[in-house]
Design a protein around this motif. Structure first.
Motif, PDB file in Angstrom:
ATOM      1  N   PHE A 275       0.668  -1.240  -0.143  1.00  8.61           N
ATOM      2  CA  PHE A 275      -0.069  -0.100   0.123  1.00  8.61           C
ATOM      3  C   PHE A 275       0.790   1.218   0.044  1.00  8.61           C
ATOM      4  O   PHE A 275       0.470   2.365  -0.366  1.00  8.61           O
ATOM      5  CB  PHE A 275      -1.087   0.140   1.086  1.00  8.61           C
ATOM      6  CG  PHE A 275      -2.118  -0.977   1.097  1.00  8.61           C
ATOM      7  CD1 PHE A 275      -3.229  -0.567   0.044  1.00  8.61           C
ATOM      8  CD2 PHE A 275      -2.220  -2.219   1.709  1.00  8.61           C
ATOM      9  CE1 PHE A 275      -4.282  -1.519  -0.205  1.00  8.61           C
ATOM     10  CE2 PHE A 275      -3.308  -2.994   1.242  1.00  8.61           C
ATOM     11  CZ  PHE A 275      -4.118  -2.721   0.229  1.00  8.61           C
ATOM     12  N   LEU A 276       2.053   1.260   0.337  1.00  5.95           N
ATOM     13  CA  LEU A 276       3.079   2.141   0.259  1.00  5.95           C
ATOM     14  C   LEU A 276       3.166   2.558  -1.343  1.00  5.95           C
ATOM     15  O   LEU A 276       3.306   3.440  -1.634  1.00  5.95           O
ATOM     16  CB  LEU A 276       4.175   1.987   0.946  1.00  5.95           C
ATOM     17  CG  LEU A 276       5.574   3.241   0.866  1.00  5.95           C
ATOM     18  CD1 LEU A 276       5.014   4.473   1.183  1.00  5.95           C
ATOM     19  CD2 LEU A 276       6.769   2.608   1.510  1.00  5.95           C
ATOM     20  N   VAL A 277       3.342   1.395  -2.125  1.00  8.58           N
ATOM     21  CA  VAL A 277       3.665   1.456  -3.589  1.00  8.58           C
ATOM     22  C   VAL A 277       2.381   2.008  -4.111  1.00  8.58           C
ATOM     23  O   VAL A 277       2.504   2.825  -5.092  1.00  8.58           O
ATOM     24  CB  VAL A 277       3.667  -0.038  -4.018  1.00  8.58           C
ATOM     25  CG1 VAL A 277       3.515  -0.116  -5.481  1.00  8.58           C
ATOM     26  CG2 VAL A 277       5.226  -0.687  -3.857  1.00  8.58           C
ATOM     27  N   VAL A 278       1.247   1.735  -3.493  1.00 13.93           N
ATOM     28  CA  VAL A 278       0.100   2.263  -4.204  1.00 13.93           C
ATOM     29  C   VAL A 278      -0.064   3.718  -3.936  1.00 13.93           C
ATOM     30  O   VAL A 278      -0.342   4.581  -5.030  1.00 13.93           O
ATOM     31  CB  VAL A 278      -1.433   1.652  -3.409  1.00 13.93           C
ATOM     32  CG1 VAL A 278      -2.572   2.291  -3.658  1.00 13.93           C
ATOM     33  CG2 VAL A 278      -1.557   0.072  -3.677  1.00 13.93           C
ATOM     34  N   LEU A 279       0.313   4.088  -2.753  1.00 10.01           N
ATOM     35  CA  LEU A 279       0.391   5.780  -2.565  1.00 10.01           C
ATOM     36  C   LEU A 279       1.778   6.515  -3.667  1.00 10.01           C
ATOM     37  O   LEU A 279       1.382   7.325  -3.920  1.00 10.01           O
ATOM     38  CB  LEU A 279       1.057   5.915  -1.144  1.00 10.01           C
ATOM     39  CG  LEU A 279       1.102   7.228  -0.665  1.00 10.01           C
ATOM     40  CD1 LEU A 279      -0.263   8.161  -0.718  1.00 10.01           C
ATOM     41  CD2 LEU A 279       1.641   7.418   0.651  1.00 10.01           C
ATOM     42  N   LEU A 290      -6.785   9.442  -8.332  1.00  8.80           N
ATOM     43  CA  LEU A 290      -6.118   8.427  -7.856  1.00  8.80           C
ATOM     44  C   LEU A 290      -6.048   8.424  -6.207  1.00  8.80           C
ATOM     45  O   LEU A 290      -6.485   7.365  -5.325  1.00  8.80           O
ATOM     46  CB  LEU A 290      -4.619   7.865  -8.345  1.00  8.80           C
ATOM     47  CG  LEU A 290      -4.185   6.622  -8.008  1.00  8.80           C
ATOM     48  CD1 LEU A 290      -5.067   5.359  -8.136  1.00  8.80           C
ATOM     49  CD2 LEU A 290      -2.990   6.210  -8.587  1.00  8.80           C
ATOM     50  N   PHE A 291      -5.596   9.521  -5.609  1.00  9.48           N
ATOM     51  CA  PHE A 291      -5.400   9.730  -4.232  1.00  9.48           C
ATOM     52  C   PHE A 291      -6.911   9.488  -3.509  1.00  9.48           C
ATOM     53  O   PHE A 291      -6.893   8.814  -2.581  1.00  9.48           O
ATOM     54  CB  PHE A 291      -4.949  11.192  -3.758  1.00  9.48           C
ATOM     55  CG  PHE A 291      -3.756  11.342  -3.845  1.00  9.48           C
ATOM     56  CD1 PHE A 291      -2.830  11.226  -2.496  1.00  9.48           C
ATOM     57  CD2 PHE A 291      -2.915  11.704  -4.862  1.00  9.48           C
ATOM     58  CE1 PHE A 291      -1.531  11.102  -2.502  1.00  9.48           C
ATOM     59  CE2 PHE A 291      -1.488  11.915  -4.828  1.00  9.48           C
ATOM     60  CZ  PHE A 291      -0.775  11.715  -3.512  1.00  9.48           C
ATOM     61  N   GLU A 292      -7.828  10.023  -4.232  1.00 10.97           N
ATOM     62  CA  GLU A 292      -9.252  10.051  -3.754  1.00 10.97           C
ATOM     63  C   GLU A 292      -9.708   8.612  -3.889  1.00 10.97           C
ATOM     64  O   GLU A 292     -10.515   7.816  -2.932  1.00 10.97           O
ATOM     65  CB  GLU A 292     -10.080  10.920  -4.557  1.00 10.97           C
ATOM     66  CG  GLU A 292     -11.482  10.833  -3.927  1.00 10.97           C
ATOM     67  CD  GLU A 292     -12.393  11.862  -4.379  1.00 10.97           C
ATOM     68  OE1 GLU A 292     -13.864  11.861  -4.347  1.00 10.97           O
ATOM     69  OE2 GLU A 292     -11.871  12.557  -5.312  1.00 10.97           O
ATOM     70  N   ALA A 296      -6.957   8.026   0.156  1.00 13.20           N
ATOM     71  CA  ALA A 296      -5.947   8.653   0.941  1.00 13.20           C
ATOM     72  C   ALA A 296      -6.459  10.000   1.409  1.00 13.20           C
ATOM     73  O   ALA A 296      -6.158  10.817   2.516  1.00 13.20           O
ATOM     74  CB  ALA A 296      -4.699   8.844  -0.075  1.00 13.20           C
ATOM     75  N   THR A 297      -7.517  10.525   0.667  1.00  9.62           N
ATOM     76  CA  THR A 297      -8.038  11.713   0.919  1.00  9.62           C
ATOM     77  C   THR A 297      -8.724  11.670   2.228  1.00  9.62           C
ATOM     78  O   THR A 297      -9.244  12.784   2.796  1.00  9.62           O
ATOM     79  CB  THR A 297      -8.819  12.366  -0.252  1.00  9.62           C
ATOM     80  OG1 THR A 297      -9.968  11.380  -0.618  1.00  9.62           O
ATOM     81  CG2 THR A 297      -8.134  12.643  -1.481  1.00  9.62           C
ATOM     82  N   ILE A 481      -8.605  -0.241  -8.717  1.00 11.61           N
ATOM     83  CA  ILE A 481      -8.734   0.738  -7.671  1.00 11.61           C
ATOM     84  C   ILE A 481      -7.135   1.328  -7.680  1.00 11.61           C
ATOM     85  O   ILE A 481      -6.952   2.513  -7.885  1.00 11.61           O
ATOM     86  CB  ILE A 481      -8.999   0.314  -6.221  1.00 11.61           C
ATOM     87  CG1 ILE A 481     -10.170  -0.113  -5.994  1.00 11.61           C
ATOM     88  CG2 ILE A 481      -8.693   1.440  -5.225  1.00 11.61           C
ATOM     89  CD1 ILE A 481     -10.480  -0.957  -4.672  1.00 11.61           C
ATOM     90  N   THR A 482      -6.356   0.551  -7.827  1.00 16.56           N
ATOM     91  CA  THR A 482      -4.806   0.837  -7.623  1.00 16.56           C
ATOM     92  C   THR A 482      -4.163   1.259  -9.124  1.00 16.56           C
ATOM     93  O   THR A 482      -3.090   1.847  -9.025  1.00 16.56           O
ATOM     94  CB  THR A 482      -3.931  -0.112  -6.902  1.00 16.56           C
ATOM     95  OG1 THR A 482      -3.849  -1.266  -7.979  1.00 16.56           O
ATOM     96  CG2 THR A 482      -4.584  -0.506  -5.740  1.00 16.56           C
ATOM     97  N   THR A 483      -4.705   0.739 -10.138  1.00 18.81           N
ATOM     98  CA  THR A 483      -4.218   0.915 -11.581  1.00 18.81           C
ATOM     99  C   THR A 483      -3.128   0.017 -11.874  1.00 18.81           C
ATOM    100  O   THR A 483      -2.333  -0.020 -12.751  1.00 18.81           O
ATOM    101  CB  THR A 483      -3.945   2.213 -11.762  1.00 18.81           C
ATOM    102  OG1 THR A 483      -2.470   2.635 -11.192  1.00 18.81           O
ATOM    103  CG2 THR A 483      -4.891   3.370 -11.725  1.00 18.81           C
ATOM    104  N   ILE A 484      -2.677  -0.824 -10.510  1.00 20.23           N
ATOM    105  CA  ILE A 484      -1.793  -1.639 -10.925  1.00 20.23           C
ATOM    106  C   ILE A 484      -2.355  -3.133 -11.809  1.00 20.23           C
ATOM    107  O   ILE A 484      -3.224  -3.613 -11.194  1.00 20.23           O
ATOM    108  CB  ILE A 484      -1.210  -2.054  -9.669  1.00 20.23           C
ATOM    109  CG1 ILE A 484      -0.440  -1.178  -8.720  1.00 20.23           C
ATOM    110  CG2 ILE A 484      -0.211  -3.376  -9.872  1.00 20.23           C
ATOM    111  CD1 ILE A 484      -0.212  -1.447  -7.394  1.00 20.23           C
TER     112      ILE A 484
END
Length: 498
Positions: A275-279, A290-292, A296-297, A481-484
């Motif tokens: 989830f650090l990678v996601v951020l 993507l933050f939202e 993260a928002t 969600i993450t675009t990964i």
């Protein structure tokens, strides 16, 4: 044994709160379920302690104003139940417990007479007095002679005590998780069962070898047998759902079934680095949406996000970190960067800070350091990474030095968040909870309303026959969600067979 001290919040000190969720009522009428709260409950207490209390009371009540056994047992049982409801990896956390006198008084105005009686008779010990400067409540522990003793059930029957305890059940806080995540408590019902004989055999084995596991195991077994499910959401911290399942010891998981079917989990391997990678991907893309999308928002303000997007960083260093996390086992990879020492049993160990209270970073200055031993190099590295995530940005130890050498830019971003925004671990667990619990699990529950689903921190749980379906849906949901795009290929999301 090194002993650390725990301080419990108002929610944690509330008596055992039980919500009896029967399957059809939860599915068809959530509002009516909020009003169906059990008023009776039992506590667990050491057998010899109960016997002693009964004898002490007979003698005391012949001469002095009568004390009630129910009150004494209740207050003594808190030293068992509170640590059990708030399990820690550090077994010494079980022995010293902080109790707030204001909260004790809400249960019974004459609480001090009970506590004094328990101390005078040598049932409990006062470890530390109340401290205004350190903002610490009085700290108690069971007398050593009772540690290691068998636990038995005791039913509270005193009407006045029950009335005061039941007032807590009305609390809006205890109903918060019912409204916030009904899809994850829907299947805490009569079909969720534990093999009592098998579980009892495992728990009994802890009695002489690991007493805190024995105590927590006895409490969780009682919850399952009585179907007194407990769950809460700490929305001010990690926002995870904490429940009877999350507190279930791993060795007991294969004793739990739903409609006679074993349970399995879909787990996110290296969850916090993931989830650090996601951020970091949101930062690299400078993507506010993507933050939202990742939640993260909920924690970061617009101003904080603006500053993160303007942060000067080495793009290649961040991409290198992302690739290692997504394409391998990050903990094993990172362990190769650490100078690991091994004990005489060839197990990795390191010297760590010995906290009295880890959450408040209160050090035990009588013995400020202790050895921590691990089974594998991977566990060693995971512990180091967790310390990096949780520690102050000014904390410099062997872990941060190794991390900085490999990923200086990532560490700079992490420290910036800690200094200028929020606690990094709080941000990451909130992103995790949003993505996994509030989006992926919710969509799964809507799509497959008749398939049971629960959560255990960074994992989702279902029955064995549905595990492949759940894994596919978790991969699909997190990918969106993450675009990964490569989650199904890199073993980040794995099945855990119980």
């Amino acid at each position: 044994m090194n002993q650390t001290i725990r301080t419990f919040s108002i929610d944690e000190l509330n008596p055992i709160i039980t919500v009896n969720l029967k399957s059809e009522n939860v599915k068809n009428n959530k509002q009516s379920e909020e009003n169906k709260l059990k008023s009776q409950y039992t506590v667990l207490i050491q057998q010899s302690l109960l016997k002693d209390l009964e004898g002490y009371l007979i003698e005391h009540n012949k001469t002095y104003k009568e004390l009630k056994l129910d009150y004494l047992v209740y207050y003594a049982s808190l030293l068992n139940s509170l640590p059990s409801q708030n399990r820690s990896d550090d077994e010494s956390d079980f022995y010293n417990v902080s109790l707030d006198s204001k909260l004790l008084k809400k249960i019974y105005s004459g609480y001090s007479k009970c506590m004094d009686f328990l101390k005078i008779k040598g049932c409990i010990k006062l470890v530390t007095n109340y401290s205004v400067d350190k903002k610490k409540c009085k700290q108690y522990k069971l007398a050593d002679k009772y540690v290691g003793d068998q636990l038995i059930e005791y039913t509270i029957t005193n009407r006045n005590l029950l009335k005061n305890l039941n007032n807590k059940i009305e609390s809006e806080k205890m109903l918060y998780c019912i409204r916030k995540r009904p899809h994850l408590i829907k299947y805490f019902d009569e079909w969720l069962k534990i093999d009592c004989e098998k579980a009892e055999a495992i728990i009994s084995g802890f009695l002489k070898t690991n007493y805190d596991k024995y105590v927590s195991g006895k409490h969780i077994l009682k919850e399952f047998v009585n179907q007194d499910w407990k769950y809460s959401v700490k929305h001010c911290t990690d926002d995870r759902l904490h429940s009877s399942l999350t507190r279930l010891n791993k060795q007991l998981r294969n004793t739990v079934t739903y409609k006679n079917e074993n349970l399995c989990a879909v787990d996110i391997k290296t969850s916090q680095p993931f989830f650090l990678v996601v951020l970091l991907i949101a930062i690299l893309k400078k993507d506010r949406e993507l933050f939202e999308k990742i939640g993260a928002t909920k924690v970061l303000s617009d101003e904080m996000i603006d500053r993160l997007l303007l942060f000067n960083y080495d793009r290649n260093n961040i991409i290198e970190f992302i690739n290692i996390v997504l394409n391998g086992d990050f903990y094993i990879n990172f362990s190769q960067s650490l100078d690991i020492e091994y004990n005489t049993e060839n197990k990795p160990f390191r010297i760590v800070v010995n906290y009295e209270n880890k959450k408040r970073k209160i050090i035990n200055y009588s013995k400020p350091q202790r050895n921590e031993t691990y089974e594998t190099d991977r566990e060693f590295a995971k512990s180091v990474i967790m310390e990096i995530l949780f520690c102050s940005p000014n904390h410099n130890f062997i872990g941060t030095k190794a991390f900085k050498k490999s990923f200086p830019c990532v560490l700079n971003i992490m420290n910036f968040i800690k200094k200028e925004c929020v606690e990094l671990h709080t941000l990451l667990t909130n992103i995790e909870s949003h993505c996994l619990l509030d989006v992926v699990a919710l969509e799964f529950a809507k799509k497959y309303p008749d398939i049971p689903i629960w959560s255990i921190h960074d994992a989702l749980v279902t029955t064995e026959s549905n595990i492949n379906l759940l894994k596919d849906e978790v991969e699909k949901g997190l990918r969106e969600i993450t675009t990964i795009k490569t989650l199904e290929n890199n073993n980040i999301i794995v099945k855990e067979i119980w």
